[in-house]
Scaffold this motif. Structure first.
Motif, PDB file in Angstrom:
ATOM      1  N   UNK A 121       0.754  -1.145  -0.254  1.00 32.64           N
ATOM      2  CA  UNK A 121       0.055  -0.180   0.057  1.00 32.64           C
ATOM      3  C   UNK A 121       0.820   1.225  -0.060  1.00 32.64           C
ATOM      4  N   UNK A 122       0.256   2.244  -0.588  1.00 31.09           N
ATOM      5  CA  UNK A 122       1.134   3.406  -0.600  1.00 31.09           C
ATOM      6  C   UNK A 122       0.082   4.761  -0.496  1.00 31.09           C
ATOM      7  N   UNK A 123       0.305   5.812   0.432  1.00 24.10           N
ATOM      8  CA  UNK A 123      -0.787   6.602   0.739  1.00 24.10           C
ATOM      9  C   UNK A 123      -0.626   7.696  -0.403  1.00 24.10           C
ATOM     10  N   UNK A 124      -1.644   8.197  -0.568  1.00 20.12           N
ATOM     11  CA  UNK A 124      -2.026   9.320  -1.564  1.00 20.12           C
ATOM     12  C   UNK A 124      -2.829  10.168  -0.867  1.00 20.12           C
ATOM     13  N   UNK A 125      -2.405  11.401  -0.731  1.00 18.98           N
ATOM     14  CA  UNK A 125      -3.080  12.569   0.051  1.00 18.98           C
ATOM     15  C   UNK A 125      -3.334  13.628  -0.990  1.00 18.98           C
ATOM     16  N   UNK A 126      -4.737  13.986  -0.998  1.00 19.63           N
ATOM     17  CA  UNK A 126      -4.768  15.211  -1.924  1.00 19.63           C
ATOM     18  C   UNK A 126      -5.724  16.456  -0.967  1.00 19.63           C
ATOM     19  N   UNK A 127      -4.655  17.565  -0.962  1.00 19.48           N
ATOM     20  CA  UNK A 127      -5.263  18.654  -0.025  1.00 19.48           C
ATOM     21  C   UNK A 127      -6.186  19.434  -1.157  1.00 19.48           C
ATOM     22  N   UNK A 128      -7.354  19.949  -0.299  1.00 20.07           N
ATOM     23  CA  UNK A 128      -8.109  21.018  -0.990  1.00 20.07           C
ATOM     24  C   UNK A 128      -7.594  22.401  -0.992  1.00 20.07           C
TER      25      UNK A 128
END
Length: 128
Positions: A121-128
């Motif tokens: 697993x690999x974290x993807x974080x998208x900020x607004x």
């Protein structure tokens, strides 16, 4: 034993892009169906996209269609997930998975149980 290793996640602003890679061991990689799934906090793991052994067959979840593209390079035993126009709701841990059951006919499976080897697993974080 097949090893599946993802890379390329991280933090990006909404509207941005990321590319995930999935390196897979195994002498018969070209016969594997490869899939990407994701799991957000408090939610079940869900199908994102998959690509068949011939690369001519792909499938996408409606939520990512037109924004994400899956591809494979059989010479490098690698699958890629190009993610464009990312949204905060794309934030999740992304998993790469391999179905090593031999060349499949038809559309690649969306069923998690079809896939017998998984990456960490690999974290993807998208900020607004």
């Amino acid at each position: 034993q097949v090893q599946v290793v993802e890379s390329g996640g991280g933090l990006v602003q909404a509207g941005g892009s990321l590319r995930l890679s999935c390196a897979t061991s195994g002498r018969t990689f070209s016969t594997y169906t490869m899939g990407w799934f994701r799991q957000a906090p408090g939610k079940e793991r869900e199908f994102v996209t998959a690509i068949g052994w011939s690369a001519g067959s792909t499938d996408y979840a409606d939520s990512v269609k037109g924004r994400f593209t899956i591809s494979r390079d059989n010479a490098k035993n690698t699958v890629y997930l190009q993610m464009n126009n990312l949204k905060p709701e794309d934030t999740a841990v992304y998993y790469c998975a391999a179905d090593t059951g031999g060349p499949r006919i038809g559309k690649p499976s969306r069923n998690l149980r079809t896939y017998d080897y998984w990456g960490q697993g690999n974290q993807v974080t998208v900020s607004s």
